[in-house]
Write a protein that holds these residues in place. Structure first.
Motif, mmCIF file in Angstrom:
data_model
loop_
_atom_site.group_PDB
_atom_site.id
_atom_site.type_symbol
_atom_site.label_atom_id
_atom_site.label_comp_id
_atom_site.label_asym_id
_atom_site.label_seq_id
_atom_site.Cartn_x
_atom_site.Cartn_y
_atom_site.Cartn_z
ATOM 1 N N LYS A 119 40.591 -1.131 -32.234
ATOM 2 C CA LYS A 119 39.399 -0.319 -31.788
ATOM 3 C C LYS A 119 38.278 -1.020 -32.399
ATOM 4 O O LYS A 119 37.142 -1.329 -31.712
ATOM 5 C CB LYS A 119 39.569 1.075 -32.316
ATOM 6 N N SER A 120 38.377 -1.508 -33.798
ATOM 7 C CA SER A 120 37.100 -2.329 -34.328
ATOM 8 C C SER A 120 36.842 -3.598 -33.713
ATOM 9 O O SER A 120 35.568 -3.866 -33.405
ATOM 10 C CB SER A 120 37.511 -2.479 -35.872
ATOM 11 N N VAL A 121 37.935 -4.348 -33.336
ATOM 12 C CA VAL A 121 37.673 -5.568 -32.660
ATOM 13 C C VAL A 121 37.225 -5.432 -31.262
ATOM 14 O O VAL A 121 36.093 -6.136 -30.778
ATOM 15 C CB VAL A 121 39.040 -6.596 -32.913
ATOM 16 N N PHE A 122 38.007 -4.708 -30.528
ATOM 17 C CA PHE A 122 37.991 -4.959 -29.059
ATOM 18 C C PHE A 122 36.962 -3.840 -28.382
ATOM 19 O O PHE A 122 35.965 -4.105 -27.686
ATOM 20 C CB PHE A 122 39.312 -4.740 -28.193
ATOM 21 N N GLN A 123 36.865 -2.553 -29.068
ATOM 22 C CA GLN A 123 35.865 -1.756 -28.361
ATOM 23 C C GLN A 123 34.606 -1.670 -29.035
ATOM 24 O O GLN A 123 33.813 -1.764 -28.617
ATOM 25 C CB GLN A 123 36.599 -0.296 -28.676
ATOM 26 N N GLN A 124 34.547 -1.698 -30.571
ATOM 27 C CA GLN A 124 33.323 -1.733 -31.191
ATOM 28 C C GLN A 124 32.618 -3.176 -30.993
ATOM 29 O O GLN A 124 31.314 -3.122 -30.694
ATOM 30 C CB GLN A 124 33.371 -1.328 -32.551
ATOM 31 N N GLU A 125 33.324 -4.280 -31.233
ATOM 32 C CA GLU A 125 32.627 -5.632 -31.048
ATOM 33 C C GLU A 125 32.381 -6.113 -29.797
ATOM 34 O O GLU A 125 31.454 -6.514 -29.663
ATOM 35 C CB GLU A 125 33.573 -6.481 -32.119
#
Length: 153
Positions: free
Chosen positions: A23-29
């Motif tokens: 979630k942090s890498v693909f969705q948020q970033e």
């Protein structure tokens, strides 16, 4: 980096940490749609998880397409842990896991900007650049042999 541990994930216990990293890498970033990121294939895949100083910082997914080909997907390292070679070490571990199952070939849809990482691991670019989830990718492949079973340190 003696405080780095990369192992096959123990599901379902490790899945919340894997989800948080993705979630942090693909969705948020990167702005990837959650429906694309969590595509229903996690349950039929093998996952790796990387811990640095006992904190989950990276992951990758291995999906076995058939008896001779695996697809490496969802390689992600948290922003705070990048630049230390963790992504490469996750890939090396994934290749070792795949080779141990007598799989002959690995395919990846590499994000264009990071294809050099895969080239250093002997993946070969194939075909044209294409868009997936709004991000430029290229298909890359690598044949495996018995030398891939050698434990990397």
């Amino acid at each position: 980096m003696s405080n780095l541990v990369i192992r096959v994930a123990d599901l379902p216990q490790d899945f919340p940490a894997i989800q948080a990293i993705r979630k942090s890498v693909f969705q948020q970033e990167q702005g990837v749609d959650p429906a694309l990121e969590f595509d229903g294939k996690d349950e039929i895949s093998e996952h790796l998880i990387a811990y640095l100083n006992q904190q989950a910082v990276g992951t990758a997914r291995i999906r076995y397409l058939d008896g001779k080909t695996a697809k490496l997907e969802r390689l992600a390292v948290l922003h705070t842990a990048r630049g230390q070679g963790i992504g490469k070490k996750i890939m090396e571990k994934a290749l070792e896991v795949i080779a141990s199952k007598n799989i002959l070939e690995v395919v990846i849809h590499a994000q264009e900007y990071i294809k050099n990482l895969y080239q250093k691991l002997n993946f070969v670019e194939e075909g044209e650049v294409f868009e997936e989830a709004g991000i430029l990718h290229v298909i890359m492949r690598r044949k495996l042999d018995s030398s891939d079973l050698i434990k990397k340190t």
